[in-house]
Design an enzyme around this catalytic site. Structure first.
Site, short mmCIF file in Angstrom:
data_model
loop_
_atom_site.label_atom_id
_atom_site.label_comp_id
_atom_site.label_asym_id
_atom_site.label_seq_id
_atom_site.Cartn_x
_atom_site.Cartn_y
_atom_site.Cartn_z
N HIS A 102 82.17 22.78 -64.94
CA HIS A 102 83.34 23.60 -65.31
C HIS A 102 83.61 24.52 -64.11
CE1 HIS A 102 81.44 22.99 -69.32
NE2 HIS A 102 82.62 23.14 -69.85
N ASP A 105 81.23 27.43 -64.00
CA ASP A 105 79.79 27.19 -63.76
C ASP A 105 79.50 27.25 -62.26
OD1 ASP A 105 79.92 26.10 -66.36
OD2 ASP A 105 79.98 24.05 -65.59
N GLU A 233 87.53 15.64 -75.54
CA GLU A 233 86.18 15.55 -76.10
C GLU A 233 86.16 16.05 -77.54
OE1 GLU A 233 83.03 16.93 -73.53
OE2 GLU A 233 81.86 17.55 -75.26
N HIS A 272 78.03 15.79 -81.06
CA HIS A 272 79.28 16.10 -81.77
C HIS A 272 79.56 15.04 -82.83
CE1 HIS A 272 80.96 18.40 -77.98
NE2 HIS A 272 79.82 18.89 -78.44
N ASP A 297 79.24 12.00 -73.40
CA ASP A 297 78.38 13.15 -73.15
C ASP A 297 77.08 12.84 -73.86
OD1 ASP A 297 79.86 14.62 -71.44
OD2 ASP A 297 80.07 16.38 -72.74
N ASP A 308 75.05 22.33 -82.52
CA ASP A 308 74.95 21.49 -81.33
C ASP A 308 73.66 21.85 -80.57
OD1 ASP A 308 76.07 19.63 -79.66
OD2 ASP A 308 77.52 21.00 -78.75
N ASP A 310 72.09 19.94 -78.42
CA ASP A 310 72.19 19.41 -77.05
C ASP A 310 70.84 19.05 -76.45
OD1 ASP A 310 74.96 19.57 -76.93
OD2 ASP A 310 74.99 21.54 -75.99
N ASP A 340 75.05 16.05 -71.19
CA ASP A 340 75.43 17.37 -71.69
C ASP A 340 74.26 17.82 -72.57
OD1 ASP A 340 76.60 19.66 -72.53
OD2 ASP A 340 78.45 18.74 -73.27
#
Ligand code: XUL
Ligand code: CO
Length: 438
Positions: A102, A105, A233, A272, A297, A308, A310, A340
């Site tokens: 991003h 980031d 997404e 997700h 992802d 989430d 992750d 991700d």
């Protein structure tokens, strides 16, 4: 690089399934040929910048737990420069062909948008150098339109058009940068495009705003000649109670309604998918069957938790089924497998970042190799073909081609005295067949 952050770690190599070395691949043999293509070219693995280098290991109850040198540098540009160096050292040692980021980031947000843009320009110039030096490529870029308080009520779906415009300015900048860095895709995740309560929300208006925003992005893509894929997404909830890009089916319907289904594909995230009440394989299959499959992802959720988490993938059976679905759909074009995924916040050693990604890449490779076997021997496929074989016959063809009316079908059933016989779906037989691949 003796003073490097990962100085204790050498380049990660493939050593085979027998290896006892925790810092080696046991399945990710990048040059191995799989169905006519190199293993690495099937998977197109990417490391994400945000969880791996920007997140300090905080959660809603606690501060960051990770002791990273760039978190201690007070000048944010200098911190971003060190972070960039370490990130590319990581990509190089791991051997990931791609990365993703991003805007916020990779470079710090400034006091004004102008300052944010110039921070980005400065860091991106260095990123370009690192990409050239290492050969690591950009799978996709994206804009963070959810962290800053200005986006608390959404970006494109904000009640205030100034916030919409600000989000547009951010996307324009990072889409231009993604193009400049030869990124292969551009991702839009509707981080706060949703609502907390309908008491303060005009859902119809917000959908139109989002449709407008996505149209502007597609127009800009063509204007600058970006050849990559635009990806949306899906995610059903978190951070908002209800996100508009709920799942692939919702996104696909939205895209059709705003005449954008040829402009966008989906970036499906495993975690997700389960939050939206589907399996990961369902989401992938639904996207493929509707021609909107773009990228993945890659992570996993926790079936006991409703958010989430992750985590890095470790379920080979799930990955094998997803890989088989992707291979049957023709494989990735511009997409790939972006991790991700983040460490648990107690995993504080630099080595933990390697263990996580090595395990993830091995899991993907193993899943791919099993999918190769499933596809090559065709046993599972044969059962499905046999199950639907009737549709190839005279009656089936007549129905599908639209040549039989409801009345004609009724006459046929009555005249021929058709009484269908029930046949087993053979689920347990198929599950046993599947188990034999592992
Ligand atoms: C959030 C998420 C994002 C997107 C990119 O759940 O998945 O990191 O992938 O904005
Ligand atoms: Co994601």
């Amino acid at each position: 690089m003796s003073d490097s952050f990962f100085q204790r770690i050498d380049k990660i190599r493939y050593e085979g399934p027998q290896s006892e070395n925790p810092l080696a691949f046991r399945y990710y043999d990048k040059d191995r040929m799989v169905l006519g293509k190199k293993l690495a070219d099937h998977l197109r693995v990417a490391v994400c910048y945000w969880h791996t280098f920007a997140w300090p290991g905080s959660d809603i109850f606690g501060q960051g737990t990770f002791d990273r040198p760039w978190f201690k540098i007070s000048n944010p540009i200098e911190a971003a420069e060190l972070k960039l160096k370490v990130a590319f050292e990581f990509f190089e040692k791991l051997g990931s062909p791609y990365f993703t980021f991003h805007d916020r980031d990779i470079a710090p947000e400034g006091a004004t948008l102008k300052e944010s843009h110039s921070n980005l320009d400065r860091i991106i110039a260095q990123a370009e150098g690192e990409m050239k030096r290492t050969g690591v490529k950009l799978l996709w870029g994206t804009a963070n339109l959810f962290s800053n308080p200005r986006y608390m009520s959404g970006a494109a779906t904000n009640p205030d058009p100034e916030v919409f415009a600000y989000g547009a300015a951010q996307v324009r900048k990072i889409l231009d940068i993604t193009h400049k860095l030869n990124g292969e895709n551009y991702v839009l995740w509707g981080g706060r495009e949703g609502y907390e309560t309908l008491l303060n929300t005009d859902m119809k208006r917000e959908a139109d705003q989002l449709g407008r925003f996505l149209t502007l992005v597609a127009e800009h893509k063509h204007k600058i000649g970006f050849k990559g894929t635009l990806l949306l997404e899906p995610k059903p909830k978190e951070p908002t109670k209800h996100q508009y890009d709920y799942d692939t089916a919702t996104v696909y319907a939205f895209l059709q309604r705003y005449k954008l289904d040829r402009e966008y594909a989906v970036n499906i995230e495993a975690n997700h998918a389960i939050l939206s009440g589907h399996t990961f394989q369902h989401e992938v299959a639904y996207a493929i069957q509707n021609g909107v499959f773009g990228s993945i992802d890659m992570n996993r959720g926790d079936y006991l938790l409703g958010w989430d988490t992750d985590q890095f993938p470790n379920d080979v059976q799930e990955i094998a089924l997803v890989m088989a679905t992707i291979l049957k759909g023709g494989g990735f074009t511009t997409g790939g497998m972006n991790f991700d995924a983040k460490l648990r916040r107690q995993s504080i050693d630099p080595e933990d970042l390697f263990h996580a990604h090595i395990g993830g890449m091995d899991c993907l490779a193993r899943g791919l190799l099993i999918a190769e076997k499933m596809i090559s021997d065709g046993k599972l496929e044969a059962v499905i073909n046999e199950r639907y074989a009737g549709w190839k016959g005279e009656l089936g063809q007549k129905i599908l081609s639209g040549k039989a009316s409801l009345a004609e079908l009724s006459d046929t059933v009555l005249e021929k005295g058709i009484e269908p016989k029930a046949r087993s779906g053979r689920q347990e037989y198929l599950e046993n067949l599947l188990a034999r691949y592992f």
